[in-house]
Design a protein around this motif. Structure first.
Motif, PDB file in Angstrom:
ATOM      1  N   PHE A   1      14.423   5.104  36.903  1.00 57.03           N
ATOM      2  CA  PHE A   1      15.756   4.586  36.600  1.00 57.03           C
ATOM      3  C   PHE A   1      15.792   4.042  35.170  1.00 57.03           C
ATOM      4  CE2 PHE A   1      16.001   3.194  41.322  1.00 57.03           C
ATOM      5  CZ  PHE A   1      16.374   4.473  41.710  1.00 57.03           C
ATOM      6  N   GLU A   2      16.997   4.018  34.596  1.00 54.53           N
ATOM      7  CA  GLU A   2      17.173   3.410  33.277  1.00 54.53           C
ATOM      8  C   GLU A   2      16.596   1.999  33.277  1.00 54.53           C
ATOM      9  OE1 GLU A   2      21.081   3.277  31.518  1.00 54.53           O
ATOM     10  OE2 GLU A   2      21.574   5.271  32.287  1.00 54.53           O
ATOM     11  N   GLY A   3      15.795   1.712  32.290  1.00 55.98           N
ATOM     12  CA  GLY A   3      15.294   0.345  32.122  1.00 55.98           C
ATOM     13  C   GLY A   3      14.307  -0.126  33.162  1.00 55.98           C
ATOM     14  N   ARG A   4      13.911   0.754  34.062  1.00 58.91           N
ATOM     15  CA  ARG A   4      13.020   0.337  35.139  1.00 58.91           C
ATOM     16  C   ARG A   4      11.721  -0.266  34.601  1.00 58.91           C
ATOM     17  NH1 ARG A   4      12.585  -0.679  40.781  1.00 58.91           N
ATOM     18  NH2 ARG A   4      10.443  -0.340  41.342  1.00 58.91           N
TER      19      ARG A   4
ATOM     20  N   LEU B   1       7.924  -2.012  37.687  1.00 58.69           N
ATOM     21  CA  LEU B   1       9.269  -2.582  37.560  1.00 58.69           C
ATOM     22  C   LEU B   1       9.366  -3.629  36.467  1.00 58.69           C
ATOM     23  CD1 LEU B   1      10.279  -4.923  40.548  1.00 58.69           C
ATOM     24  CD2 LEU B   1       7.966  -4.618  39.737  1.00 58.69           C
TER      25      LEU B   1
ATOM     26  N   THR C   1      27.546  12.362  34.342  1.00 56.73           N
ATOM     27  CA  THR C   1      26.404  11.549  34.743  1.00 56.73           C
ATOM     28  C   THR C   1      25.102  12.222  34.295  1.00 56.73           C
ATOM     29  OG1 THR C   1      27.644  10.726  36.649  1.00 56.73           O
ATOM     30  CG2 THR C   1      25.263  10.442  36.723  1.00 56.73           C
TER      31      THR C   1
ATOM     32  N   THR D   1      16.903  10.295  35.044  1.00 56.48           N
ATOM     33  CA  THR D   1      16.893   8.878  35.405  1.00 56.48           C
ATOM     34  C   THR D   1      17.070   8.619  36.899  1.00 56.48           C
ATOM     35  OG1 THR D   1      19.226   8.757  34.820  1.00 56.48           O
ATOM     36  CG2 THR D   1      17.664   8.085  33.131  1.00 56.48           C
ATOM     37  N   ASN D   2      16.775   9.626  37.721  1.00 62.17           N
ATOM     38  CA  ASN D   2      16.542   9.346  39.135  1.00 62.17           C
ATOM     39  C   ASN D   2      15.454  10.298  39.620  1.00 62.17           C
ATOM     40  OD1 ASN D   2      17.612  11.630  40.771  1.00 62.17           O
ATOM     41  ND2 ASN D   2      19.559  11.057  39.821  1.00 62.17           N
TER      42      ASN D   2
ATOM     43  N   GLU E   1      13.201   7.370  47.847  1.00 59.43           N
ATOM     44  CA  GLU E   1      13.718   7.970  46.609  1.00 59.43           C
ATOM     45  C   GLU E   1      14.598   9.193  46.883  1.00 59.43           C
ATOM     46  OE1 GLU E   1      13.401   5.853  44.544  1.00 59.43           O
ATOM     47  OE2 GLU E   1      11.575   4.824  45.175  1.00 59.43           O
TER      48      GLU E   1
ATOM     49  N   PRO F   1      13.756  -2.760  29.352  1.00 58.75           N
ATOM     50  CA  PRO F   1      15.048  -2.315  28.816  1.00 58.75           C
ATOM     51  C   PRO F   1      14.859  -1.187  27.808  1.00 58.75           C
ATOM     52  CG  PRO F   1      14.882  -4.714  28.817  1.00 58.75           C
ATOM     53  CD  PRO F   1      13.534  -4.201  29.192  1.00 58.75           C
TER      54      PRO F   1
ATOM     55  N   MET G   1       8.589  -6.681  35.813  1.00 60.09           N
ATOM     56  CA  MET G   1       9.060  -8.065  35.978  1.00 60.09           C
ATOM     57  C   MET G   1       8.146  -9.022  35.228  1.00 60.09           C
ATOM     58  SD  MET G   1      10.469  -8.868  39.774  1.00 60.09           S
ATOM     59  CE  MET G   1      11.094 -10.489  39.321  1.00 60.09           C
TER      60      MET G   1
ATOM     61  N   LYS H   1      24.678  11.889  30.536  1.00 59.08           N
ATOM     62  CA  LYS H   1      24.382  10.479  30.215  1.00 59.08           C
ATOM     63  C   LYS H   1      22.888  10.217  30.445  1.00 59.08           C
ATOM     64  CE  LYS H   1      25.883   5.802  31.689  1.00 59.08           C
ATOM     65  NZ  LYS H   1      24.773   5.278  32.476  1.00 59.08           N
TER      66      LYS H   1
ATOM     67  N   ARG I   1       9.848   5.171  40.319  1.00 55.58           N
ATOM     68  CA  ARG I   1      11.245   5.185  39.866  1.00 55.58           C
ATOM     69  C   ARG I   1      11.342   5.380  38.364  1.00 55.58           C
ATOM     70  NH1 ARG I   1      12.966   0.715  44.187  1.00 55.58           N
ATOM     71  NH2 ARG I   1      13.530   2.231  45.781  1.00 55.58           N
TER      72      ARG I   1
END
Lengths: 202, 466
Positions: B432-435, B411, B318, B293-294, B226, B438, B413, B321, B430
């Motif tokens: 992250f966006e949508g991790r 994640l 960024t 988002t990180n 990361e 959505p 899935m 955003k 993480r």
């Protein structure tokens, strides 16, 4: 697997200034449920590209008809996060052959070289020159010459060199991958494995 | 004699040959595979007409897409089912050890490897998953690879790799109450950024690291990726040996003594040089949380979200955003923000010690009404132990929903998704966006902070909740 080889690539450019683009954005996890390498391009940048109903988002660069080309010009730290090679499959399948950025994440860069997408690292200054040129004139073409290790903005002739080791360079030019190399030295690997076991049991 | 780092010692012992002006042919001791990044590798092997060179060096488990309920039944989602069935088929065909759904050692690949004692000091370990760095906690070189490389390892037990640069991160000092290894790593990443260690392999050292349990060390090494690092490792010591002793695949009897003697040599020589060094003071570390988002976008829970002062251009765009996605404003406090979900689990914090920490915290308390609380053990073994220790009862009494092992909402899935726009405080790795689904908004924190958030329903410093 075999991929489209090239020595010189001349193309218009798709600019994406966003920094820290992670592989979850390039291909979200829910699209990794495949047992074959097909159709990933449709889901490239899925959640940035389409809304929840599946309609294209107008403000996203891939939906902007002004821009097209085989080169993706990306913000710094592109491809961070998950090691999913599917991200590169999606980029390749969509039609990109080269990603240019001032900074790449490690695993992503390796995956690119294995798939036949050339990662070109340039200085932040040259990246800014390219972004401005492409945003001002979307028809601006960029030439990437693997032999000369040089990237050139054709309109102005401004250029910069980039690094690629000679082994990977030959691979990219010939469409070879690492596994071809490794399969040729299997006997040497087997000897090494035997030697290592002897050493650990000594 | 040449002074070597721990990383040098292990790396150099695994180089089959070096390609002139190219990468090293790098030998892999252990290879883990799962259902998502392996099917295309096997498919390509077949296309090439090549077999698996050393099946005994690969171990498989389905973890990424599996449901966390009704694991004894057929997987409903067709594509997930096909991936899991493909894994079974491939393992059967090539004679690869599989820890299947429902079996005693099923679980997240980075949880079961150490649990089984497969992961050992001095080894090279890869898996088609970037959190393979987890195994570095044992003093191994462990990192994530792409599917092409999974194919290479299956076919030849090697990959082509250029040696990374070396970084050492030293954390000395004493950790305060309520401060965990998750806070250490979130603190480090917030200091050096999500790309600060790109191109490096990190060794974690110092008294604050040495004092940690194996579980806690794994949390730190897990998140090395990361900050962009290829991997992270910690020199093995008595804590490592005590953890491994008696594990199923750990050496036994005379072989154990020999192994320990070798493992004791696995440390950085005095005077060995790193390409980059960082020093942090453990006393400065407090409970951490991410706001963006990180994973580099982390702050102390008590701090305010950074303003845009000093930012410009794409950097500022960024950043804004990212805050826009999270629904946060620059400069505002994070404490007191309402939360909808908590998730305890993943290869970062889904081990018994993490479940214990949450259970101890919520014992006799109850989750807030606005919170949905999921707890997903990293493996069947963790699940079993949590039952035996009475932790499951405590957690269920506190309103947590215990699910079956897998990667789950880390994640998303499978069906374990955080709905769009909702806030989750998560022990995973993480944001992250949508991790986590959505539109999901993720904040990363330690199991202790997550437990405190579950109880209060909002972002809170765990030290303020008793």
């Amino acid at each position: 697997m075999a991929y489209d080889k090239f020595t010189v690539l001349t193309s218009t450019v798709v600019p994406m200034r966003t920094e820290n683009v992670d592989t979850d954005q390039i291909i979200p996890a829910r699209f990794l449920k495949a047992t074959e390498r097909e159709g990933f391009g449709d889901n490239l940048f899925r959640d940035w590209r389409y809304d929840v109903e599946g309609n294209p988002k107008k403000d996203f660069v891939l939906n902007d008809p002004t821009y097209s080309g085989k080169i993706l010009l990306a913000g710094k730290n592109f491809g961070s996060g998950s090691s999913r090679e599917h991200a590169v499959w999606a980029i390749y399948d969509y039609g990109f052959r080269c990603v240019v950025s001032s900074f790449f994440a490690d695993i992503f860069k390796n995956n690119c070289l294995n798939i036949g997408v050339l990662p070109v690292t340039i200085s932040p200054e040259f990246a800014e020159i390219l972004f401005q040129a492409v945003e001002t004139d979307p028809k601006s073409e960029v030439e990437i010459d693997i032999d000369k290790q040089r990237i050139t903005l054709l309109k102005t002739g401004q250029s910069e060199t980039f690094d690629i080791n000679s082994y990977k360079k030959e691979n990219m030019k010939n469409g070879f991958d690492d596994i071809d190399y490794l399969l040729n030295i299997k006997a040497e690997i087997a000897d090494f494995a035997k030697g290592r076991e002897r050493l650990l049991n000594a | 004699m040449e002074k070597k780092t721990l990383f040098d010692k292990i790396w150099d012992a695994h180089v089959v040959r070096s390609v002139p002006s190219g990468p090293d042919v790098f030998f892999i001791d252990k290879h883990f595979i799962h259902e998502v990044t392996s099917p295309v590798a096997f498919l390509n092997l077949e296309k090439r007409g090549v077999g698996v060179m050393y099946p005994a060096r690969t171990i498989a488990t389905p973890d990424h897409n599996v449901p966390t309920v009704d694991q004894d039944k057929t997987i409903k989602d067709k594509l997930s089912r096909m991936q899991v069935e493909k894994l079974r088929e491939n393992c059967h065909k090539y004679g690869i050890e599989l820890h299947d759904l429902g079996s005693d050692h099923h679980g997240i690949v980075h949880v079961i490897g150490p649990e089984l004692g497969v992961t050992q000091p001095g080894m090279t370990i890869v898996c088609g998953d970037s959190h393979t760095s987890t195994h570095g906690a044992f003093g191994a070189i462990a990192f994530g690879i792409g599917t092409s490389e999974v194919e290479m390892v299956l076919a030849t037990q090697c990959i082509m790799q250029s040696k990374a640069k070396k970084m050492r991160i030293t954390v000395d000092g004493q950790l305060g109450n309520g401060v965990t290894s998750k806070d250490i790593i979130l603190y480090i990443i917030s200091k050096i950024s999500a790309a600060g260690a790109t191109g490096y392999f990190v060794e974690y050292a110092g008294s604050a690291i040495q004092s940690l349990s194996m579980e806690a060390r794994m949390t730190i090494c897990n998140m090395s990726i990361e900050m962009g690092a290829r991997g992270g490792l910690i020199a093995p010591d008595e804590t490592t040996f005590n953890y491994l002793k008696g594990k199923q695949y750990a050496p036994k009897g005379e072989a154990w003594d020999k192994a320990v003697a070798y493992w004791k040599t696995l440390k950085t020589d005095e005077g060995a040089v790193f390409d980059k060094e960082y020093h942090f003071d453990g006393n400065d570390i407090e409970p951490m949380i991410t706001y963006g988002t990180n994973p580099g976008m982390g702050i102390k829970v008590k701090d305010r979200i950074p303003t845009t002062e000093g930012m410009e251009g794409s950097n500022k765009t960024t950043y804004l955003k990212s805050l826009d996605y999270m629904g946060f404003e620059p400069g505002e406090p994070i404490k007191g923000k309402k939360v909808d979900y908590v998730f305890v689990g993943s290869c970062t914090n889904g081990r018994i010690e993490d479940i214990r920490a949450v259970a101890n915290f919520v014992k006799g308390k109850h989750k807030a009404d606005n919170i949905t609380a999921w707890i997903v053990p990293g493996s069947r073994e963790v699940e079993k132990q949590a039952h035996e220790e009475g932790l499951v009862k405590i957690l269920e009494d506190a309103g947590f929903e215990l699910r079956q092992p897998g990667c789950s909402a880390c994640l998303a899935m499978n069906d374990d998704k955080i709905p769009a726009g909702k806030y989750a405080v998560s022990t995973s790795n993480r944001n992250f966006e949508g991790r986590q689904g959505p539109g999901a908004r993720t904040m990363l924190a330690s199991p202790l902070t997550v437990a405190a958030v579950a109880v209060t329903g909002e972002i809170v410093d765990p030290r303020e909740v008793f």
